[in-house]
Design a protein around this motif. Sequence first.
Motif, PDB file in Angstrom:
ATOM      1  N   GLY A 153      45.343   1.194  37.391  1.00 21.24           N
ATOM      2  CA  GLY A 153      46.477   1.989  37.123  1.00 21.24           C
ATOM      3  C   GLY A 153      47.215   1.360  35.693  1.00 21.24           C
ATOM      4  O   GLY A 153      47.851   1.968  34.912  1.00 21.24           O
ATOM      5  N   GLU A 154      47.215   0.453  35.062  1.00 20.97           N
ATOM      6  CA  GLU A 154      46.940  -0.538  34.697  1.00 20.97           C
ATOM      7  C   GLU A 154      46.588  -0.530  32.675  1.00 20.97           C
ATOM      8  O   GLU A 154      47.354  -0.518  32.196  1.00 20.97           O
ATOM      9  N   ALA A 155      45.450   0.332  33.269  1.00 24.57           N
ATOM     10  CA  ALA A 155      44.634   0.706  32.087  1.00 24.57           C
ATOM     11  C   ALA A 155      44.759   2.595  32.073  1.00 24.57           C
ATOM     12  O   ALA A 155      44.734   2.086  30.580  1.00 24.57           O
ATOM     13  N   THR A 156      45.206   2.591  32.639  1.00 25.11           N
ATOM     14  CA  THR A 156      46.220   4.041  32.518  1.00 25.11           C
ATOM     15  C   THR A 156      46.930   3.924  31.905  1.00 25.11           C
ATOM     16  O   THR A 156      46.883   4.675  30.887  1.00 25.11           O
ATOM     17  N   ARG A 157      47.777   3.399  32.228  1.00 26.23           N
ATOM     18  CA  ARG A 157      49.506   3.289  31.637  1.00 26.23           C
ATOM     19  C   ARG A 157      48.930   3.071  30.220  1.00 26.23           C
ATOM     20  O   ARG A 157      49.877   3.427  29.207  1.00 26.23           O
ATOM     21  N   ALA A 160      39.032   5.291  27.262  1.00 31.07           N
ATOM     22  CA  ALA A 160      39.293   4.220  27.871  1.00 31.07           C
ATOM     23  C   ALA A 160      39.969   5.318  29.211  1.00 31.07           C
ATOM     24  O   ALA A 160      40.267   4.486  31.031  1.00 31.07           O
ATOM     25  N   LEU A 161      40.476   5.716  29.458  1.00 27.93           N
ATOM     26  CA  LEU A 161      41.070   6.766  29.951  1.00 27.93           C
ATOM     27  C   LEU A 161      40.160   7.127  31.002  1.00 27.93           C
ATOM     28  O   LEU A 161      40.011   7.618  32.280  1.00 27.93           O
ATOM     29  N   GLY A 162      38.972   8.010  30.079  1.00 26.41           N
ATOM     30  CA  GLY A 162      37.945   8.786  31.254  1.00 26.41           C
ATOM     31  C   GLY A 162      36.851   7.225  31.900  1.00 26.41           C
ATOM     32  O   GLY A 162      36.459   7.638  32.626  1.00 26.41           O
ATOM     33  N   THR A 163      37.394   5.782  31.545  1.00 22.25           N
ATOM     34  CA  THR A 163      36.296   5.323  31.948  1.00 22.25           C
ATOM     35  C   THR A 163      37.147   4.889  33.382  1.00 22.25           C
ATOM     36  O   THR A 163      36.690   4.915  34.786  1.00 22.25           O
ATOM     37  N   ALA A 202      36.650  15.281  37.010  1.00 20.27           N
ATOM     38  CA  ALA A 202      37.011  16.876  36.229  1.00 20.27           C
ATOM     39  C   ALA A 202      37.711  15.781  34.963  1.00 20.27           C
ATOM     40  O   ALA A 202      38.251  16.201  34.082  1.00 20.27           O
ATOM     41  N   GLU A 203      38.685  14.854  35.599  1.00 22.21           N
ATOM     42  CA  GLU A 203      39.702  14.083  34.613  1.00 22.21           C
ATOM     43  C   GLU A 203      38.889  13.333  33.206  1.00 22.21           C
ATOM     44  O   GLU A 203      39.429  12.989  32.285  1.00 22.21           O
ATOM     45  N   ALA A 204      37.910  12.786  34.330  1.00 27.29           N
ATOM     46  CA  ALA A 204      37.129  11.358  33.148  1.00 27.29           C
ATOM     47  C   ALA A 204      36.488  12.987  32.224  1.00 27.29           C
ATOM     48  O   ALA A 204      36.351  12.597  30.676  1.00 27.29           O
ATOM     49  N   LEU A 223      29.260  14.947  33.678  1.00 28.78           N
ATOM     50  CA  LEU A 223      29.498  16.394  34.208  1.00 28.78           C
ATOM     51  C   LEU A 223      28.757  16.554  34.601  1.00 28.78           C
ATOM     52  O   LEU A 223      28.681  17.424  35.692  1.00 28.78           O
ATOM     53  N   ASP A 224      27.345  15.271  34.708  1.00 23.53           N
ATOM     54  CA  ASP A 224      26.491  15.026  35.903  1.00 23.53           C
ATOM     55  C   ASP A 224      26.601  15.334  36.868  1.00 23.53           C
ATOM     56  O   ASP A 224      26.299  15.883  38.449  1.00 23.53           O
ATOM     57  N   GLN A 225      27.799  14.395  37.793  1.00 25.74           N
ATOM     58  CA  GLN A 225      28.544  14.413  39.149  1.00 25.74           C
ATOM     59  C   GLN A 225      29.679  15.984  39.119  1.00 25.74           C
ATOM     60  O   GLN A 225      29.549  16.564  40.474  1.00 25.74           O
TER      61      GLN A 225
END
Length: 218
Positions: A76-80, A118-121, A130-132, A157-159
């Motif tokens: 959550g901190e990474a996303t913020r 970072a958001l994707g990771t 999908a968000e990634a 994409l694989d997932q």
Amino acid sequence: ATLARLLLLPDDDELALLYRKALYDFQNANQADKAIEMGRKMIALDPNNPEALVMTATFLAERTRESDLDRDERLGEATRDATKALQTVDTDIMLPANMTEEQASGVKNQMKGMAYAALGTAAIAKKDYAEAEKNLKQASQLYAGDPLVWLRLAYALDQQKKYAEGVTPANNCIQYAADQPQVANLCKTERDRLVQLTKSPAAPAAPPCDSSSTTGIS
């Protein structure tokens, strides 16, 4: 003179520079927790500092494990932090006065690319593929030279069983990882898997994406 200077104590600007140097020193020494600590100190001094926000978000996203007790809080901190960096990079980034407009634009785009990465990771860690995919596609346009962006995009994409679509980012990963054999091998493994899946979709699921072994910091 400020009271801090009279007392020979560092003021906020000097502290920020000291924390910044320490952050990169800890990164080079493979001490992620210390680097995160320095990033947080920079953010405490200047909550809009896009460099501190991006670097802290990157370390948190890449180094949070499934078994971490504070996993959700760290992600959550990474996303913020990454989101805040995207909001402040155009207005709050500190650049040399003699930098050309083109150079400044390049630096800003790279920092935005790192924020999207970072958001994707973080989204991969949350299994929100999908968000990634959405964020890593943005990152790949702004920060194309990072092979890990392409590897993680291929994995996302694989997932989602978008096997054919994942082949191109996997190949891009191989191209950009020419001087990083460990990353290149991961890319080749993913590319070969995706190519096989385009022929036979019944292959086993991809293993969890553990990017920590390829980030250069632990």
